[in-house]
Design a protein around this motif. Structure first.
Motif, short mmCIF file in Angstrom:
data_model
loop_
_atom_site.label_atom_id
_atom_site.label_comp_id
_atom_site.label_asym_id
_atom_site.label_seq_id
_atom_site.Cartn_x
_atom_site.Cartn_y
_atom_site.Cartn_z
N ALA A 90 -43.58 -8.29 6.58
CA ALA A 90 -44.49 -7.27 6.41
C ALA A 90 -43.91 -5.74 5.99
CB ALA A 90 -44.65 -6.45 8.05
N LYS A 91 -42.84 -5.31 5.61
CA LYS A 91 -42.16 -4.33 4.83
C LYS A 91 -42.18 -4.92 3.26
CE LYS A 91 -40.95 -1.68 6.28
NZ LYS A 91 -41.75 -0.32 6.23
N LEU A 92 -41.73 -6.30 3.22
CA LEU A 92 -42.17 -6.17 1.72
C LEU A 92 -43.87 -6.13 0.87
CD1 LEU A 92 -39.85 -9.36 1.55
CD2 LEU A 92 -39.62 -6.81 0.38
N ALA A 93 -44.32 -6.71 1.94
CA ALA A 93 -45.61 -6.63 1.36
C ALA A 93 -46.46 -5.33 1.81
CB ALA A 93 -46.79 -7.38 2.50
N ASP A 94 -45.83 -4.43 2.40
CA ASP A 94 -45.80 -3.24 1.87
C ASP A 94 -45.91 -2.26 0.86
OD1 ASP A 94 -46.14 -2.54 4.81
OD2 ASP A 94 -45.13 -1.23 5.01
N PHE A 95 -44.70 -2.98 0.12
CA PHE A 95 -44.10 -2.76 -1.47
C PHE A 95 -45.35 -4.02 -2.57
CE2 PHE A 95 -41.47 -0.33 0.96
CZ PHE A 95 -40.60 0.13 -0.07
N GLN A 96 -46.61 -4.35 -1.83
CA GLN A 96 -47.34 -5.22 -2.24
C GLN A 96 -46.17 -6.79 -3.21
OE1 GLN A 96 -50.20 -4.70 -3.02
NE2 GLN A 96 -50.20 -2.62 -1.73
N ILE A 97 -44.86 -6.64 -2.43
CA ILE A 97 -44.06 -7.89 -2.67
C ILE A 97 -44.42 -9.32 -2.05
CG2 ILE A 97 -41.96 -8.99 -3.53
CD1 ILE A 97 -41.15 -6.04 -3.79
N SER A 98 -45.04 -10.61 -2.38
CA SER A 98 -44.82 -11.70 -1.60
C SER A 98 -43.60 -12.71 -2.33
CB SER A 98 -46.79 -12.33 -1.98
OG SER A 98 -46.46 -12.55 -3.65
N VAL A 99 -43.62 -13.66 -1.38
CA VAL A 99 -41.89 -14.20 -1.56
C VAL A 99 -43.10 -15.74 -1.64
CG1 VAL A 99 -40.70 -15.64 0.71
CG2 VAL A 99 -41.51 -12.76 0.41
N ASP A 100 -42.85 -16.50 -2.57
CA ASP A 100 -42.34 -17.18 -2.91
C ASP A 100 -42.33 -18.54 -2.53
OD1 ASP A 100 -44.05 -17.53 -5.44
OD2 ASP A 100 -42.56 -18.70 -6.42
#
Lengths: 436, 436
Positions: free
Chosen positions: A372-382
């Motif tokens: 969720a925190k990564l998503a806040d920064f528009q970072i998605s996990v591959d």
């Protein structure tokens, strides 16, 4: 047939190798160039030291000034290293109208701009093939062989010590400290390994490659430099499970508004050829807009390989003697007045995928919180990999490969993650180099 | 700043690519060389054909003679292929004092000796970087970059079609005929694939590499040529089990009394970097006595890569204009009068390890009989693999890697084995290339 006279500064490993080639292979070289080469004078520290090469008939001196000022000498070959005295000597040589060959990457990376300018004023050539990737003719490939291209990027394994250490660390049970000791015992690493392990040597070389690739001034002080000492054997294993190898790379690429010059460990997909360059070997990938991806591979150090490049430089100078000065290959591959001025960007301006490893408490929801925190920064996990921690039965180790993101954004996200309290402060972050 | 004028023979794939570079990348090239390049005239077959490149402002003709005799043209670039008319045109161009660039490997391999001699008489340059391994600057690396070395051997994947086919055949369920069809559909193989698949194209390139490596005349007619059409998917699988890949290689090496020039399929140990060069990519290994093993990798064909090499040749000619003629890099890298005369040996004079595959009746003693017969010829077996035949439940397939042996001796041994009656006549024999 003319005889060209060499003045040698230094008769250590590479100096001895150079003299050896000019003795053992002179017949083959004369078949190529139709001229003779003679080593006229050599400056050494100790005249009485036993040598593995035959110096009979060659004037020996302990005074390097004598070499760079010798009236007979056409080409001064600098193999003493260091950036202070070596620089002064070459300035004198150039002012005396001598051509120069050097294997000194630090000298070129840090003082090349002024040396090339001085050489231009004095109508002499400064060649430095041996300064990058030892015996691989990479300077020639980029300055001449790929001259029809706009170079998009370069990426290289340009420090054999670092590559040896990472290769050995991939074997079961190996760790950094132990492998470093072996490398030192084998003579692959210095007693003080900082220069190699912390990436300074590679940064010198990358600085040079970037300049001849893009046609920009040498800017060593703007080259981002990160070593391999924080890479763990565990990272190498995790990377392998995700389809990558970890290599210590020098990377230069164009960005939206300038250039990125950087040396750091990077994950490289296993099916990219350079990922399979192991041990002390070097390799440089060069991507040109027309040619596409090319790679140059070979030994990056040692007497024979380095001297091979030094003597090739001597041959090039001999062939260029009769050329109009403006037709010679320019020092950095581009005309001095044509060097581009666009800025070298700070490391946090790059866009990259990232390998992240952290330890989290084995509590439900930790992964959700991180995502969720990564998503806040528009970072998605591959890619995601999770396994029980070896040290702490309460914790799990989480390994992720992110999608592409700007490093400044990633830094903010990682800060936020740490302050969240779910991940420990020892979060590992390694860039992914997409070289496909 | 001077303007150098190009006359282009042919505007097909590579001709179009060359024109494209000289239009899109001219600014970058001028930053390097400080001169201008203009395409003055182009010979095409059909003036009215639609072109993907912009030819406005360029004189177009259907008469190639006009190009090679045009008073304004400094450099003729031959991209029409074939060895008959192309040769006549280049002879006229050279006699008219034009420098020449060609991508025509067949022309150089078969008629290069007379073209270089004529060029010497006329004080012009014939450059041909694009003739070997497309965009990889391998000619420059060997003629100049490694000029300090006595070249010991060269080995290359120098035909992209063949490498694509062998790469695909390694995948489950693939066979030669089916993969060839795919290659044809993708445009990697011609409708008549003989030139690529039977090794003729690779033999042209290997002939050139051997000449510039060793300083010998071009001797295409003495280059042993064997294609890949007899390699089976089963061989590739067996090789893999024994730790090898099968690659179609051009190999040139020194022998006791001369040279060996050959193109044939070969087993290469999986941990040698070139074994991992897959698909249509090319790579050439060059072993110099001082530098050790080096490798050059990149795209071996296509408009952009080939044109990249063509334009690099143009740039080299422009830079060499002002050079004394005797200081220019000689056509074959060595002074014409210095080319060595030692013989190219027949293929049965090479020493190699061999992969042998045969089918034997599943009778006790067959293996003993075979081993005994090989031992009669002093041939020992390094690795052995045996498995039930897929076709015949009575038979087993036997795969062996022999120790090093002279091929003439192996041939006698294989003849003796066949007449023994234990092995079938379809015995497969593939050379092992030891490139470590």
């Amino acid at each position: 047939m003319k005889t060209f006279k060499i003045g040698l500064l230094g008769l250590g490993t590479v100096g001895g190798g150079t003299l050896n080639i000019l003795q053992t292979t002179l017949t083959e070289i004369k078949r190529r160039i139709g001229h003779n080469i003679e080593v006229r004078i050599i400056a050494v520290r100790d005249l009485n030291r036993a040598r593995s090469v035959d110096v009979s008939g060659i004037q020996m001196t302990t005074n390097p000034e004598e070499v760079v000022s010798h009236p007979d000498v056409d080409i001064v070959v600098e193999l003493i290293g260091g950036t202070s005295y070596a620089k002064d000597l070459l300035i004198t040589a150039i002012n005396n109208g001598k051509h120069v060959v050097t294997a000194n990457k630090a000298l070129i990376a840090e003082y090349g701009n002024e040396l090339f300018a001085l050489a231009n004023q004095n109508n002499v050539i400064v060649n430095y093939e041996a300064a990058v990737a030892g015996g691989i003719p990479i300077i020639k490939a980029v300055r001449e062989g790929l001259a029809a291209n706009k170079i998009e990027w370069l990426a290289g394994i340009i420090n054999g010590t670092g590559n040896y250490i990472l290769t050995e660390m991939a074997k079961p049970g190996a760790d950094f400290e132990q492998v470093l000791k072996t490398a030192q015992a084998l003579g692959y690493a210095e007693a003080d390994p900082t220069f190699d392990v912390e990436g300074i040597d590679a940064a010198h070389k990358l600085t040079i490659l970037a300049s001849i690739g893009f046609g920009i001034e040498l800017q060593f002080n703007k080259t981002y430099t990160e070593g391999i000492s924080k890479i763990t054997a565990q990272d190498i294993q995790f990377a392998k499970q995700l389809g990558f190898k970890i290599k210590h790379l020098g990377i230069a690429n164009r960005t939206a508004s300038g250039y990125s010059l950087r040396v750091h460990p990077a994950l490289v997909a296993q099916d990219v050829l350079i990922a399979n360059v192991d041990g002390v070997m070097n390799a440089v990938m060069v991507k040109g807009d027309h040619v596409g991806p090319t790679m140059y591979y070979g030994p990056g150090a040692g007497a024979g390989p380095t001297a091979s490049a030094v003597v090739a430089d001597i041959i090039d100078i001999i062939r260029a003697q009769s050329q109009n000065i403006e037709d010679r290959v320019p020092g950095l591959g581009f005309k001095a007045e044509q060097l581009a001025q666009a800025p070298v960007e700070a490391i946090d301006q790059i866009c990259s995928r990232y390998y992240l490893r952290c330890s989290v408490n084995d509590q439900a929801g930790a992964l959700a919180q991180i995502s969720a925190k990564l998503a806040d920064f528009q970072i998605s996990v591959d890619q995601l990999h999770q396994e029980p921690s070896l040290e702490d039965s309460e914790a799990v180790t989480l390994v992720m490969i992110t999608d592409k993101v700007q490093e400044s954004v990633l830094n903010q996200a990682l800060l936020a993650l740490t302050s969240l309290g779910v991940v420990d402060s020892e979060l590992q972050r390694i860039r992914v180099a997409d070289l496909g």
